[in-house]
Write an enzyme that holds these catalytic residues in place. Structure first.
Site, PDB file in Angstrom:
ATOM      1  N   GLY A  24      -3.543  -8.920  -5.951  1.00 18.69           N
ATOM      2  CA  GLY A  24      -4.345  -8.362  -7.036  1.00 18.69           C
ATOM      3  C   GLY A  24      -3.869  -6.995  -7.495  1.00 18.69           C
ATOM      4  O   GLY A  24      -2.680  -6.761  -7.704  1.00 18.69           O
ATOM      5  N   ILE A  25      -4.818  -6.085  -7.681  1.00 19.78           N
ATOM      6  CA  ILE A  25      -4.510  -4.743  -8.155  1.00 19.78           C
ATOM      7  C   ILE A  25      -3.559  -4.040  -7.199  1.00 19.78           C
ATOM      8  O   ILE A  25      -2.617  -3.357  -7.619  1.00 19.78           O
ATOM      9  CB  ILE A  25      -5.804  -3.929  -8.339  1.00 19.78           C
ATOM     10  N   ASN A  80      -7.152   1.331  -2.142  1.00 25.34           N
ATOM     11  CA  ASN A  80      -7.439   0.198  -3.015  1.00 25.34           C
ATOM     12  C   ASN A  80      -8.174  -0.934  -2.306  1.00 25.34           C
ATOM     13  O   ASN A  80      -8.844  -1.730  -2.953  1.00 25.34           O
ATOM     14  CB  ASN A  80      -6.120  -0.335  -3.603  1.00 25.34           C
ATOM     15  N   ILE A  83     -13.784  -5.327  -0.747  1.00 27.41           N
ATOM     16  CA  ILE A  83     -14.293  -6.694  -0.837  1.00 27.41           C
ATOM     17  C   ILE A  83     -15.408  -6.741  -1.870  1.00 27.41           C
ATOM     18  O   ILE A  83     -16.033  -5.721  -2.199  1.00 27.41           O
ATOM     19  CB  ILE A  83     -14.819  -7.201   0.520  1.00 27.41           C
ATOM     20  N   TYR A 155     -22.040  -3.511  -3.334  1.00 26.72           N
ATOM     21  CA  TYR A 155     -20.740  -3.244  -3.943  1.00 26.72           C
ATOM     22  C   TYR A 155     -20.825  -2.043  -4.879  1.00 26.72           C
ATOM     23  O   TYR A 155     -20.006  -1.118  -4.803  1.00 26.72           O
ATOM     24  CB  TYR A 155     -20.256  -4.479  -4.702  1.00 26.72           C
TER      25      TYR A 155
END
Length: 249
Positions: A24-25, A80, A83, A155
């Site tokens: 991903g990122i 980075n 979850i 989150y």
């Protein structure tokens, strides 16, 4: 490159520790930093140094492992790893609390522990006249400001904490040449985001993004690369939004 007082750095910011680099990122950031003179140590299950941030001992082990690979010097820390797991409030209390703690441990506490080790590392090097600072780049989220779904209180709270931590570090240590920045992506087309878009009705979500599409990982990575290598010291404390104008401050 100069420090907060306009003095030239003894060394360029070349030794970099990047967490969550396996996909991903994080994988896109690793590609963006793949350039001559950059020594990058990644962290992830399938690449770099393995470390499970659900384990409280993992951040220290990762930091020490990165120091060994980078000859005892880390110039830039990019947090980075994270979850994004649903945690509806109608779950049993014990399960809801356990998953709240798990997300905080992985998304925020591990990053905080790495930031602490980085600041102490740079302070020690500065005292030894071996360096005049370093850089932290924290990958947070639009959710830090806008909030998230009813199943993702934890989150949003973890990412808001990351932004507040970044600003605190910037204000507290700028005079020592220690700079801190954050990037707040909106939806980004990683595997994790793609599944979420599908489950929530992608067209409705896209209608809330004036740009008309979600971000590519490479767009977020370019912002992180700029902050890690090129952003002027006076930008310390800045939070860069990468969300297609879906949330503007």
């Amino acid at each position: 490159m100069t420090d907060a007082g306009g003095r030239r750095y003894a060394r360029a910011m070349t030794n970099i520790l990047l967490t969550g680099s396996s996909r991903g990122i994080g994988a896109a950031i690793a590609v963006a930093l793949d350039r001559p003179g950059i020594n990058l140590v990644g962290h992830g299950i399938t690449s770099g140094i393995p470390a499970d941030f659900a384990d409280p001992a993992a951040p220290q082990a990762l930091w020490q492992g990165a120091l060994e690979r980078l000859d005892g010097r880390i110039d830039v820390l990019i947090n980075n790893a994270g979850i994004f797991e649903a945690n509806p409030i109608d779950r049993p209390a014990e399960e809801w609390s356990a998953d709240w703690e798990r997300t905080m441990r992985i998304n925020l506490t591990a990053a905080a522990e790495l930031c602490r080790m980085a600041v102490l590392h740079w302070q020690e090097r500065r005292a030894n006249r071996d360096s005049v600072g370093g850089r932290i780049v924290n990958i947070a989220s639009r959710a830090a400001y806008r909030g998230d779904s009813p199943a993702h209180w934890h989150y949003a709270a973890s990412k808001a904490g990351m932004v507040a931590m970044t600003k605190s570090i910037a204000r507290g240590y700028a005079a020592q040449g220690i700079l801190a920045f954050a990037v707040c992506p909106g939806f980004t087309m990683t595997g994790m985001a793609e599944d979420y878009l599908t489950s929530r009705g992608g067209d409705r979500i896209l209608a809330d993004i004036p740009l008309g599409r979600v971000a590519a990982p490479e767009e977020v990575a370019e912002a992180a690369r700029f902050l890690a290598l090129d952003a002027p010291p006076s930008m310390t404390g800045a939070v860069i939004d990468v969300n297609g104008a879906s949330y503007v401050r």
